[in-house]
Design a protein around this motif. Structure first.
Motif, mmCIF file in Angstrom:
data_model
loop_
_atom_site.group_PDB
_atom_site.id
_atom_site.type_symbol
_atom_site.label_atom_id
_atom_site.label_comp_id
_atom_site.label_asym_id
_atom_site.label_seq_id
_atom_site.Cartn_x
_atom_site.Cartn_y
_atom_site.Cartn_z
ATOM 1 N N THR A 248 -2.249 8.217 1.132
ATOM 2 C CA THR A 248 -3.439 8.380 0.274
ATOM 3 C C THR A 248 -4.315 9.531 0.778
ATOM 4 O O THR A 248 -4.755 10.381 -0.005
ATOM 5 C CB THR A 248 -4.251 7.071 0.213
ATOM 6 O OG1 THR A 248 -3.358 6.012 -0.098
ATOM 7 C CG2 THR A 248 -5.357 7.136 -0.834
ATOM 8 N N PHE B 247 -3.942 -1.541 -5.055
ATOM 9 C CA PHE B 247 -4.948 -0.489 -5.192
ATOM 10 C C PHE B 247 -5.104 0.071 -6.606
ATOM 11 O O PHE B 247 -6.160 0.528 -6.984
ATOM 12 C CB PHE B 247 -4.592 0.620 -4.191
ATOM 13 C CG PHE B 247 -5.428 1.850 -4.139
ATOM 14 C CD1 PHE B 247 -6.801 1.781 -3.978
ATOM 15 C CD2 PHE B 247 -4.827 3.113 -4.190
ATOM 16 C CE1 PHE B 247 -7.563 2.957 -3.884
ATOM 17 C CE2 PHE B 247 -5.579 4.276 -4.101
ATOM 18 C CZ PHE B 247 -6.948 4.197 -3.944
ATOM 19 N N ARG C 217 -11.096 2.565 -1.974
ATOM 20 C CA ARG C 217 -10.293 2.699 -0.757
ATOM 21 C C ARG C 217 -10.102 1.332 -0.098
ATOM 22 O O ARG C 217 -11.020 0.530 -0.047
ATOM 23 C CB ARG C 217 -10.967 3.657 0.238
ATOM 24 C CG ARG C 217 -10.999 5.125 -0.195
ATOM 25 C CD ARG C 217 -9.627 5.712 -0.525
ATOM 26 N NE ARG C 217 -8.611 5.590 0.480
ATOM 27 C CZ ARG C 217 -8.320 6.515 1.398
ATOM 28 N NH1 ARG C 217 -8.997 7.644 1.428
ATOM 29 N NH2 ARG C 217 -7.337 6.314 2.246
ATOM 30 N N GLY C 218 -8.914 1.121 0.397
ATOM 31 C CA GLY C 218 -8.593 -0.170 1.018
ATOM 32 C C GLY C 218 -8.357 -1.280 0.005
ATOM 33 O O GLY C 218 -8.239 -2.451 0.356
ATOM 34 N N GLY C 219 -8.251 -0.889 -1.285
ATOM 35 C CA GLY C 219 -8.244 -1.890 -2.353
ATOM 36 C C GLY C 219 -6.965 -2.700 -2.522
ATOM 37 O O GLY C 219 -6.931 -3.619 -3.345
ATOM 38 N N SER C 220 -5.911 -2.411 -1.751
ATOM 39 C CA SER C 220 -4.679 -3.198 -1.926
ATOM 40 C C SER C 220 -4.877 -4.665 -1.557
ATOM 41 O O SER C 220 -4.217 -5.545 -2.119
ATOM 42 C CB SER C 220 -3.545 -2.626 -1.081
ATOM 43 O OG SER C 220 -3.222 -1.332 -1.523
ATOM 44 N N GLU D 212 0.891 4.464 -4.144
ATOM 45 C CA GLU D 212 1.338 3.081 -4.366
ATOM 46 C C GLU D 212 2.459 3.007 -5.398
ATOM 47 O O GLU D 212 3.306 2.123 -5.348
ATOM 48 C CB GLU D 212 0.153 2.209 -4.789
ATOM 49 C CG GLU D 212 -0.624 1.570 -3.648
ATOM 50 C CD GLU D 212 -1.485 2.536 -2.838
ATOM 51 O OE1 GLU D 212 -1.608 3.716 -3.236
ATOM 52 O OE2 GLU D 212 -2.036 2.117 -1.795
ATOM 53 N N SER E 184 0.853 -1.189 0.000
ATOM 54 C CA SER E 184 0.000 0.000 0.000
ATOM 55 C C SER E 184 0.888 1.237 0.000
ATOM 56 O O SER E 184 2.104 1.141 0.168
ATOM 57 C CB SER E 184 -0.837 0.049 1.276
ATOM 58 O OG SER E 184 -1.823 -0.928 1.259
ATOM 59 N N ALA E 185 0.251 2.390 -0.111
ATOM 60 C CA ALA E 185 0.975 3.651 0.024
ATOM 61 C C ALA E 185 1.520 3.746 1.453
ATOM 62 O O ALA E 185 0.940 3.197 2.389
ATOM 63 C CB ALA E 185 0.026 4.801 -0.260
#
Ligand code: ADP
Ligand code: ASP
Ligand code: MG
Length: 456
Positions: free
Chosen positions: A43, A190, A204-207, A125, A37-38
């Motif tokens: 983000t 993400f 959002r939270g897509g990683s 990311e 993730s970032a």
């Protein structure tokens, strides 16, 4: 091959990246593809800068970006070996220069369109993955950066894109699998891109979702979600601390918990894993020695019928009542059409002959929805409610459950209750202020004794 996904807190600092490196090194033999993730809160900070740019405040937006630049240089710089510092400077310069011109475009259009939202967010990311790939060699791990936008092909629904599975899987096989011979791949979660190469994000939270897609794409033996808690707990630790670790849980239970607010897993994560029957494990990057939670295809039998309690706060209940609709048909269709027209998802629904109650968790279009509904019915809106959801595959077959739930909640006013549509959950709506006492009471009722085979 395995996929190891590290969330924002797991890569938030030089020390965190060092922990990641140690974990990856200990599993090097399993040919990991790392998904990151970032870094930290990047983000959110990118989005704050974009909002300022959209409001015409480019100077403040650039100041935010400079801070982010310094943060990345400081933390990544302390984790990246000297010999890769020139490469690091190139990565930082390129990305932050491009980001500035993206923000200029945001200021130019004076709004953050979904496509620009995706582009702005993607830098988090893109940076973290490129920087972690430069850091790993310093810990004795040969690594290669994988640009997610070249492999994860999505539709063009910006900010909520869905993968085009067969194309994506083909690219993972063709482009990523060969890279993992003797090297660790590092890919940003993400983000993806359309077939035309336009950057998209998975929400959002897509990683977590990216990790599952990648796992299915390379046909990994396991998908590991490394985060900041020991695994799936029996309750949301931000609502009620002190929950127990659930050691094993089924795909269907995990999906239901994620959908009803257990942020530890993005709700779409389990779908690609189910399709390819790949086990998913949730692990703590600060305590890698803990076994975590294993999510498996089959039901996990236990003497505890409830596996975990999920919650969603800040829910709005919309009650729609029409005496004219008594015995009439088409009432539900007309109500749902309104929510559909305003692209507002409905989570829970309960009905009686003349009244329908629904919950929504974003109320951006509520004034319009209310106005349209009031043409056909009487509408009441109740804000600041919470959904509590008990999840367990055996719930439907468990007798006496209702008595235990109502007994535990005897002091609490329940506004809505729903059971049975999915066989594995019972959900209620209570006032926001009652959330903590309700979860406390339910947790005490269902977890004061635990099955050591499943919980810890
Ligand atoms: P990451 O950045 O690693 O993706 P997230 O913040 O998205 O991490 O998810 C981890 C968080 O999920 C935890 O810190 C915890 O507060 C929250 N969470 C909510 N419900 C649960 C639950 N049932 N079990 C564990 N964590 C939960
Ligand atoms: N960085 C993205 C977010 O904050 C995706 C993720 O962390 O999973 O939503
Ligand atoms: Mg997350």
């Amino acid at each position: 091959m395995i996929v190891m996904k590290f969330g924002g807190t797991s890569v938030e600092s030089a020390a965190a990246i060092e922990r990641v490196a140690a974990i990856v090194r200990s599993r090097f033999d399993q040919q990991p593809l790392v998904v990151v993730s970032a870094m930290g809160k990047t983000t959110n900070r990118l989005l704050a800068a974009a909002d300022k740019a959209a409001a015409g405040n480019l100077e403040d937006a650039f100041r935010d970006i400079e801070e982010l630049h310094a943060f990345h240089r400081r933390e990544a710089g302390a984790a990246i070996p000297r010999e890769n510092h020139t490469a690091m400077e190139v990565v930082l310069e390129n990305h932050f220069e491009q980001l500035e011109s993206t923000l200029q475009r945001v200021a130019g259009t004076a709004q953050l369109t979904p496509a620009l939202w995706d582009e702005v967010c993607s830098y988090g990311e893109r940076l973290s993955s490129a920087l972690v790939a430069l850091a790993l060699p310093g810990f004795g791990i040969p690594a290669v950066h994988v640009d997610a936008r070249e492999v994860l092909v999505t539709d063009s629904r910006h900010s909520q894109a869905l993968p085009l599975y067969s194309r994506t899987y083909a690219r993972f096989k063709e482009k990523v699998v060969p890279l993992l011979q003797g090297r660790v791949g590092v890919m940003g979660g993400f983000i993806g891109a359309t077939s035309e190469g336009v950057t998209t994000t998975l929400g959002r939270g897509g990683s977590d979702f990216s990790a599952a897609i990648a796992g299915a794409g390379i046909e990994a033996e396991e998908i590991q979600i490394w985060t900041d808690v020991d695994g799936m707990l029996t309750c949301d630790p931000r609502v009620l601390p002190g929950g127990r670790l659930v050691k094993r849980i089924s795909f269907s239970e995990a999906a239901e918990l994620a959908y009803f607010g257990a942020k530890v897993l993005h709700p779409s994560t389990v779908q690609p894993a189910i399709e390819k029957n790949i086990p998913v494990r949730i692990l703590n990057s600060r305590r890698p020695e803990v076994g975590g939670t294993l999510i498996v295809a089959d039901a996990v039998s236990s003497t505890n019928p409830v596996k975990s309690i999920a919650c969603k706060r800040e829910i709005t209940v919309v009650e729609v009542r029409s005496l004219r609709m008594l015995m009439a048909h088409g009432f539900l269709r007309r109500i749902f059409e309104v929510f559909d027209r305003y692209k507002t998802p409905v989570d829970m629904v309960t009905t009686s002959e003349v009244c329908v109650a629904l919950t929504i968790d974003h109320d951006r279009a509520l004034p319009e929805i209310e106005q349209e509904l009031s043409r056909i019915a009487e509408v009441t809106v109740v804000r600041d409610q919470a959904i509590i959801c008990l999840v367990g595959d055996a719930l439907r077959e468990t007798s006496g459950l209702g008595a235990r739930i109502f007994g535990a909640l005897r002091e609490v006013n329940i506004r809505m209750i729903s059971q049975g549509a999915s066989f594995n959950n019972v959900s209620f709506v209570v006032q926001g202020a009652d959330l903590l006492p309700a979860v406390q009471a339910l947790h005490a009722e269902f977890f004061s004794t635990i099955d050591p085979e499943v919980f810890q």
